[in-house]
Design an enzyme around this catalytic site. Structure first.
Site, PDB file in Angstrom:
ATOM      1  N   VAL A  14       0.835  -1.208   0.000  1.00 16.18           N
ATOM      2  CA  VAL A  14       0.000   0.000   0.000  1.00 16.18           C
ATOM      3  C   VAL A  14       0.870   1.259   0.000  1.00 16.18           C
ATOM      4  O   VAL A  14       0.550   2.253  -0.675  1.00 16.18           O
ATOM      5  CB  VAL A  14      -0.987  -0.003   1.194  1.00 16.18           C
ATOM      6  CG1 VAL A  14      -1.856   1.244   1.179  1.00 16.18           C
ATOM      7  CG2 VAL A  14      -1.871  -1.250   1.154  1.00 16.18           C
ATOM      8  N   VAL A 131     -11.447   0.980   5.306  1.00 16.49           N
ATOM      9  CA  VAL A 131     -12.664   0.190   5.031  1.00 16.49           C
ATOM     10  C   VAL A 131     -12.905   0.159   3.528  1.00 16.49           C
ATOM     11  O   VAL A 131     -13.044   1.209   2.893  1.00 16.49           O
ATOM     12  CB  VAL A 131     -13.908   0.801   5.720  1.00 16.49           C
ATOM     13  CG1 VAL A 131     -15.148  -0.048   5.449  1.00 16.49           C
ATOM     14  CG2 VAL A 131     -13.695   0.955   7.220  1.00 16.49           C
ATOM     15  N   GLY A 186      -1.712 -10.699  -2.813  1.00 16.56           N
ATOM     16  CA  GLY A 186      -1.441  -9.578  -1.905  1.00 16.56           C
ATOM     17  C   GLY A 186      -2.679  -9.007  -1.243  1.00 16.56           C
ATOM     18  O   GLY A 186      -2.644  -7.913  -0.692  1.00 16.56           O
ATOM     19  N   LYS A 204     -13.719  -3.517  10.326  1.00 15.82           N
ATOM     20  CA  LYS A 204     -14.284  -2.510   9.422  1.00 15.82           C
ATOM     21  C   LYS A 204     -15.716  -2.153   9.844  1.00 15.82           C
ATOM     22  O   LYS A 204     -16.123  -0.992   9.755  1.00 15.82           O
ATOM     23  CB  LYS A 204     -14.223  -3.034   7.984  1.00 15.82           C
ATOM     24  CG  LYS A 204     -12.773  -3.192   7.500  1.00 15.82           C
ATOM     25  CD  LYS A 204     -12.653  -4.032   6.254  1.00 15.82           C
ATOM     26  CE  LYS A 204     -11.200  -4.151   5.798  1.00 15.82           C
ATOM     27  NZ  LYS A 204     -10.993  -5.143   4.748  1.00 15.82           N
ATOM     28  N   GLY A 301      -5.674  -4.233  -2.588  1.00 15.93           N
ATOM     29  CA  GLY A 301      -4.777  -4.075  -3.737  1.00 15.93           C
ATOM     30  C   GLY A 301      -4.043  -2.751  -3.691  1.00 15.93           C
ATOM     31  O   GLY A 301      -4.499  -1.778  -3.097  1.00 15.93           O
TER      32      GLY A 301
HETATM   33  N1  HSE Z   1      -7.069  -8.298   3.874  1.00 13.78           N
HETATM   34  C1  HSE Z   1      -7.989  -7.311   3.450  1.00 13.78           C
HETATM   35  C2  HSE Z   1      -8.948  -7.926   2.447  1.00 13.78           C
HETATM   36  C3  HSE Z   1      -7.246  -6.157   2.825  1.00 13.78           C
HETATM   37  O1  HSE Z   1      -8.716  -9.053   1.999  1.00 13.78           O
HETATM   38  O2  HSE Z   1      -9.949  -7.312   2.126  1.00 13.78           O
HETATM   39  C4  HSE Z   1      -8.033  -4.887   2.749  1.00 13.78           C
HETATM   40  O3  HSE Z   1      -8.439  -4.415   3.994  1.00 13.78           O
END
Ligand code: HSE
Length: 435
Positions: A14, A131, A186, A204, A301
């Protein structure tokens, strides 16, 4: 052109995406704001040279040195997890820096402390990327829906879990194999149990509920069930009943109490959330004035999450430029308006259910099970039993009419204690309407 100086803590997926978005969109954002965002420093625990075009940007290892840089306007925390992220964020705030973070775990557990410190220091904390990755759901909650009482939130908020369930549904792929793919792409958390056991989704939901209702919410307020016990057979039976299995975050506002739950859910095929596939996220919100809205986008992503982080940086940069820090309260309600509200006990829930019983094959099994369900006022809408092998375990799958969660718990405890059942019953709640 006025420059706003940004420092990034953590140059992983990120962090590097954020830098790339800032770089690629510099001119467009300047045309939109009259401001130039400049990446001045990167903090990394292990010093390294950054890849082009960032190779000239100094990488330092000391948070104190980072915070002492008086040019730095905005500190962006992208290392994730609790520590040292909490210490770094509080130090940056204490040094008078505005903060942007994508760290949902940190905010869901230490949000109140962080926002209080920020209010005292008169700095902003942006957290759009925490979120729903690239989806602007925080901005919608804070600004677009300001004139609404939020009646319900239903969301697919974890890309990894949605990717796994989608692949299991479409390709019949086994759980472990698909989880590995999501990790390679990822999307997954450092500890992927956060993704598959619903914890990341609950982090979230805590953030969204706080903003939606102006209430303090703790992770322990949320009922959390993950997807690791879902088998391909449940996915096929759900399809046979005209449903898809999704990991949903659900909160409904009952006025003096609100629901807070994360669990696998049978979603009717014609519901909008049933069509959200792969790693995509979506949130369905009902506001009393606007009615239903649906926000959809990449939940994880590098570039989508970078887009959300940079949106926060730009918001803060504009507020610095116009001298209107904290024009919009971070949590959408004024800090003094954020109070306590009761959480609806799960036992009060009423909804239809999917059950998969593991039973020995023999006469009277179905009538014994349906008898117990009947004693608990649980009425069966349809039953599927496929295959028989004398003496072997066979699944009996049921879809019920609306029933009480409290009665369901009692009935399943009775059924699972019988000699005719060979494993705990799989129970999945079914979504109807906005429930
Ligand atoms: N691990 C989280 C997902 C990344 O798979 O949505 C984003 O918060």
């Amino acid at each position: 052109m006025k420059k706003i100086y940004v420092g990034i803590i953590g140059f992983g997926t990120v962090g590097s995406g954020t830098a790339q978005v800032m770089y690629d969109q510099m001119d467009r954002m300047a045309r939109r704001s009259g401001l130039q965002l400049v990446l001045k420093t990167v903090l990394e625990q292990h010093p390294q040279t950054l890849p082009e075009p960032f190779a000239d940007i100094p990488v330092i290892t000391s948070i104190d040195e980072f915070c002492q840089d008086s040019d730095l306007d905005i500190v962006v925390e992208l290392i994730g997890g609790m520590e040292p992220a909490l210490t770094f964020v509080l130090k940056a705030i204490a040094a008078g820096k505005h903060v942007v973070t994508a760290n949902k775990a940190l905010l869901s557990e230490h949000g109140m402390e962080i926002f209080q410190a920020a209010a005292q220091a008169n700095v902003e904390v942006g957290f759009e990327a925490s979120v729903g990755g690239g989806m602007p759901v925080i901005k919608a909650m804070k600004e677009g829906l300001v004139a609404n009482r939020i009646d319900s939130i239903m969301g697919i908020l974890n890309g990894t879990a949605n990717y796994i369930l989608s692949k299991m549904t479409n390709d019949g792929a086994p759980f472990a194999e698909v989880l590995k793919e999501a990790q390679d792409l990822g999307f997954a958390e450092a500890d992927p149990t956060y993704d598959v056991e619903g914890i990341d989704t609950a982090h979230k939901l805590v953030i969204l509920m706080t903003m939606a209702y102006g209430m303090k919410v703790k992770l322990s307020d949320v009922t959390i069930e993950g997807i690791s016990k879902i088998e391909p057979t449940d996915i096929s039976f759900a399809k046979a009943f005209g449903h898809r299995i999704k990991l949903l975050a659900i909160s409904r506002n009952h006025g003096d109490h609100v629901e807070a739950r994360v669990h696998p859910t049978l979603v009717p095929e014609d519901h909008l959330l049933a069509s959200i596939g792969g790693p995509m996220n979506s949130v369905h919100i009902h506001g009393d004035m606007v009615g239903d809205i649906l926000i959809y986008g990449a939940g994880a992503g590098k570039m989508p999450t970078g887009s959300a982080v940079v949106a926060d940086i730009m918001d803060i940069a504009r507020n610095i430029d116009r001298g209107c820090i904290n024009r919009v309260p971070a949590l959408s309600y004024l800090p003094e308006e954020i109070g306590e509200r009761a959480i609806t006990p799960l036992s009060h829930l009423r909804c239809p259910y999917y059950f998969r019983f593991s039973t020995v094959d023999g006469p009277g099994v179905l009538s014994t099970i349906s008898g117990i369900l009947g004693q608990h006022n649980i009425s069966i809408e349809s039953v599927i039993q496929k295959g028989r092998e004398a003496g072997k375990t066979v699944p009996i799958v049921m879809h019920t009419y609306e029933a009480s969660e409290a009665e369901v718990v009692l009935a399943l405890a009775e059924i699972d204690a019988l000699d005719i059942t060979t494993a705990d019953t799989v129970k999945i709640r079914v979504l109807t309407g906005d429930k």
